[in-house]
Design a protein around this motif. Structure first.
Motif, PDB file in Angstrom:
ATOM      1  N   LYS A  73      -8.070  12.255 -63.754  1.00  0.00           N
ATOM      2  CA  LYS A  73      -8.100  12.254 -62.291  1.00  0.00           C
ATOM      3  C   LYS A  73      -7.843  10.833 -61.811  1.00  0.00           C
ATOM      4  CE  LYS A  73     -11.201  16.145 -61.538  1.00  0.00           C
ATOM      5  NZ  LYS A  73     -10.457  17.071 -60.714  1.00  0.00           N
ATOM      6  N   LEU A  74      -7.140  10.742 -60.702  1.00  0.00           N
ATOM      7  CA  LEU A  74      -6.857   9.465 -60.065  1.00  0.00           C
ATOM      8  C   LEU A  74      -7.555   9.445 -58.717  1.00  0.00           C
ATOM      9  CD1 LEU A  74      -5.240   6.767 -59.845  1.00  0.00           C
ATOM     10  CD2 LEU A  74      -3.408   8.126 -58.799  1.00  0.00           C
ATOM     11  N   LEU A  75      -8.333   8.404 -58.474  1.00  0.00           N
ATOM     12  CA  LEU A  75      -8.966   8.210 -57.175  1.00  0.00           C
ATOM     13  C   LEU A  75      -8.319   6.992 -56.535  1.00  0.00           C
ATOM     14  CD1 LEU A  75     -11.167   8.912 -55.089  1.00  0.00           C
ATOM     15  CD2 LEU A  75     -12.631   7.263 -56.272  1.00  0.00           C
ATOM     16  N   VAL A  76      -7.701   7.194 -55.380  1.00  0.00           N
ATOM     17  CA  VAL A  76      -7.104   6.090 -54.639  1.00  0.00           C
ATOM     18  C   VAL A  76      -8.015   5.785 -53.457  1.00  0.00           C
ATOM     19  CG1 VAL A  76      -5.097   5.267 -53.358  1.00  0.00           C
ATOM     20  CG2 VAL A  76      -4.774   6.758 -55.352  1.00  0.00           C
ATOM     21  N   VAL A  77      -8.456   4.541 -53.388  1.00  0.00           N
ATOM     22  CA  VAL A  77      -9.321   4.062 -52.316  1.00  0.00           C
ATOM     23  C   VAL A  77      -8.469   3.186 -51.411  1.00  0.00           C
ATOM     24  CG1 VAL A  77     -11.378   2.708 -51.756  1.00  0.00           C
ATOM     25  CG2 VAL A  77     -11.340   4.123 -53.830  1.00  0.00           C
ATOM     26  N   ASN A  78      -8.487   3.474 -50.126  1.00  0.00           N
ATOM     27  CA  ASN A  78      -7.678   2.741 -49.150  1.00  0.00           C
ATOM     28  C   ASN A  78      -8.597   1.952 -48.225  1.00  0.00           C
ATOM     29  OD1 ASN A  78      -5.639   1.819 -47.522  1.00  0.00           O
ATOM     30  ND2 ASN A  78      -5.081   3.806 -46.698  1.00  0.00           N
ATOM     31  N   ILE A  79      -8.431   0.639 -48.213  1.00  0.00           N
ATOM     32  CA  ILE A  79      -9.180  -0.232 -47.305  1.00  0.00           C
ATOM     33  C   ILE A  79      -8.198  -0.668 -46.220  1.00  0.00           C
ATOM     34  CG2 ILE A  79     -10.580  -2.315 -47.077  1.00  0.00           C
ATOM     35  CD1 ILE A  79     -11.080  -2.125 -50.129  1.00  0.00           C
ATOM     36  N   SER A  80      -8.446  -0.216 -44.997  1.00  0.00           N
ATOM     37  CA  SER A  80      -7.518  -0.488 -43.899  1.00  0.00           C
ATOM     38  C   SER A  80      -7.615  -1.937 -43.436  1.00  0.00           C
ATOM     39  CB  SER A  80      -7.807   0.446 -42.720  1.00  0.00           C
ATOM     40  OG  SER A  80      -8.987   0.035 -42.048  1.00  0.00           O
ATOM     41  N   GLU A  81      -6.697  -2.327 -42.563  1.00  0.00           N
ATOM     42  CA  GLU A  81      -6.715  -3.675 -41.985  1.00  0.00           C
ATOM     43  C   GLU A  81      -7.993  -3.928 -41.181  1.00  0.00           C
ATOM     44  OE1 GLU A  81      -3.128  -4.066 -39.735  1.00  0.00           O
ATOM     45  OE2 GLU A  81      -1.871  -4.222 -41.523  1.00  0.00           O
ATOM     46  N   GLU A  82      -8.646  -2.846 -40.742  1.00  0.00           N
ATOM     47  CA  GLU A  82      -9.908  -2.957 -40.004  1.00  0.00           C
ATOM     48  C   GLU A  82     -11.106  -2.860 -40.942  1.00  0.00           C
ATOM     49  OE1 GLU A  82      -7.514  -0.567 -39.111  1.00  0.00           O
ATOM     50  OE2 GLU A  82      -6.599  -1.996 -37.731  1.00  0.00           O
ATOM     51  N   PHE A  83     -10.856  -2.851 -42.264  1.00  0.00           N
ATOM     52  CA  PHE A  83     -11.874  -2.788 -43.300  1.00  0.00           C
ATOM     53  C   PHE A  83     -12.634  -1.462 -43.287  1.00  0.00           C
ATOM     54  CE2 PHE A  83     -10.732  -7.158 -43.125  1.00  0.00           C
ATOM     55  CZ  PHE A  83     -10.789  -7.576 -44.449  1.00  0.00           C
ATOM     56  N   GLU A  84     -11.941  -0.410 -42.839  1.00  0.00           N
ATOM     57  CA  GLU A  84     -12.487   0.940 -42.949  1.00  0.00           C
ATOM     58  C   GLU A  84     -12.001   1.519 -44.276  1.00  0.00           C
ATOM     59  OE1 GLU A  84     -10.951   2.741 -39.440  1.00  0.00           O
ATOM     60  OE2 GLU A  84     -12.350   1.690 -38.142  1.00  0.00           O
ATOM     61  N   ILE A  85     -12.845   2.298 -44.930  1.00  0.00           N
ATOM     62  CA  ILE A  85     -12.532   2.772 -46.276  1.00  0.00           C
ATOM     63  C   ILE A  85     -12.434   4.295 -46.292  1.00  0.00           C
ATOM     64  CG2 ILE A  85     -13.284   2.798 -48.675  1.00  0.00           C
ATOM     65  CD1 ILE A  85     -14.751   0.207 -48.162  1.00  0.00           C
ATOM     66  N   SER A  86     -11.397   4.774 -46.965  1.00  0.00           N
ATOM     67  CA  SER A  86     -11.232   6.205 -47.200  1.00  0.00           C
ATOM     68  C   SER A  86     -10.691   6.382 -48.615  1.00  0.00           C
ATOM     69  CB  SER A  86     -10.294   6.832 -46.154  1.00  0.00           C
ATOM     70  OG  SER A  86      -9.068   6.145 -46.118  1.00  0.00           O
ATOM     71  N   SER A  87     -10.718   7.602 -49.098  1.00  0.00           N
ATOM     72  CA  SER A  87     -10.257   7.829 -50.468  1.00  0.00           C
ATOM     73  C   SER A  87      -9.692   9.238 -50.616  1.00  0.00           C
ATOM     74  CB  SER A  87     -11.418   7.634 -51.451  1.00  0.00           C
ATOM     75  OG  SER A  87     -12.420   8.592 -51.213  1.00  0.00           O
ATOM     76  N   ARG A  88      -8.895   9.387 -51.658  1.00  0.00           N
ATOM     77  CA  ARG A  88      -8.331  10.685 -52.018  1.00  0.00           C
ATOM     78  C   ARG A  88      -8.286  10.769 -53.535  1.00  0.00           C
ATOM     79  NH1 ARG A  88      -3.562  10.162 -47.609  1.00  0.00           N
ATOM     80  NH2 ARG A  88      -4.858  10.573 -45.796  1.00  0.00           N
ATOM     81  N   MET A  89      -8.737  11.919 -54.062  1.00  0.00           N
ATOM     82  CA  MET A  89      -8.713  12.135 -55.502  1.00  0.00           C
ATOM     83  C   MET A  89      -7.673  13.210 -55.814  1.00  0.00           C
ATOM     84  SD  MET A  89     -11.712  12.920 -58.312  1.00  0.00           S
ATOM     85  CE  MET A  89     -12.790  11.723 -57.598  1.00  0.00           C
ATOM     86  N   ILE A  90      -6.961  12.988 -56.914  1.00  0.00           N
ATOM     87  CA  ILE A  90      -5.913  13.913 -57.317  1.00  0.00           C
ATOM     88  C   ILE A  90      -5.974  14.111 -58.834  1.00  0.00           C
ATOM     89  CG2 ILE A  90      -4.217  12.045 -57.465  1.00  0.00           C
ATOM     90  CD1 ILE A  90      -2.088  14.050 -56.508  1.00  0.00           C
ATOM     91  N   ASP A  91      -5.724  15.325 -59.261  1.00  0.00           N
ATOM     92  CA  ASP A  91      -5.635  15.599 -60.696  1.00  0.00           C
ATOM     93  C   ASP A  91      -4.384  14.942 -61.251  1.00  0.00           C
ATOM     94  OD1 ASP A  91      -7.932  17.200 -60.867  1.00  0.00           O
ATOM     95  OD2 ASP A  91      -6.822  18.998 -60.287  1.00  0.00           O
TER      96      ASP A  91
END
Length: 159
Positions: free
Chosen positions: A121-139
């Motif tokens: 599984k791959l988890l991609v964590v995205n930290i925006s320019e406003e330092f807000e964090i979100s993520s998406r996991m994919i097989d």
């Protein structure tokens, strides 16, 4: 400890700091039910320091990969491997998880992953320019096919 910074309950003094910490832990547990709560203040401090440094200097600290891994551990309950372990960054049950972080200065909103790693599984964590964090996991099986060993992944392609 005495009456100024605590109160008497069930035969012992209880400090307001202890009460505050219990409330904080309940809030964290509600927000991150899978978290090792001892990691939460480290994560919060690290993201705050990274943002403060950027606001003060216009430059970025090189901590976003660590922030992404802490976020993975807190949000998903991933048990991180030791530093520099080969193949994946941690485990979630029987799954080996590779964590990749898109840092705020990444204008293309993409990251690269080595396909030679041992992960499913791959988890991609995205930290925006406003330092807000979100993520998406994919097989791993759902990743686009490529002939090379490096796969570039765009955030928008993970939706």
């Amino acid at each position: 400890m005495g009456p100024d910074d605590a109160f008497w309950e069930d035969g012992e003094w209880v400090s307001w700091d202890e009460i505050h910490q219990q409330i904080q832990y309940k809030e964290w547990r509600a927000k991150w039910p899978n978290a090792d709560l001892s990691l939460v203040p480290v994560f919060e401090d690290l993201i705050s320091v990274a943002e403060d440094y950027f606001l003060a200097t216009g430059r970025h600290l090189q901590v976003y990969g660590d922030i992404g891994e802490l976020y993975a551990a807190i949000t998903y309950g991933i048990r991180l491997h030791k530093n520099f372990a080969q193949g994946s960054d941690g485990r979630l049950g029987n799954d080996h998880i590779e964590v990749k972080t898109i840092a705020p200065m990444n204008t293309k909103d993409q990251t690269s992953v080595k396909l030679s790693g041992h992960f499913n599984k791959l988890l991609v964590v995205n930290i925006s320019e406003e330092f807000e964090i979100s993520s998406r996991m994919i097989d791993r099986a759902s990743l686009p096919k490529t002939s090379g060993n490096i796969l570039k992944i765009r955030w928008d392609d993970l939706a």
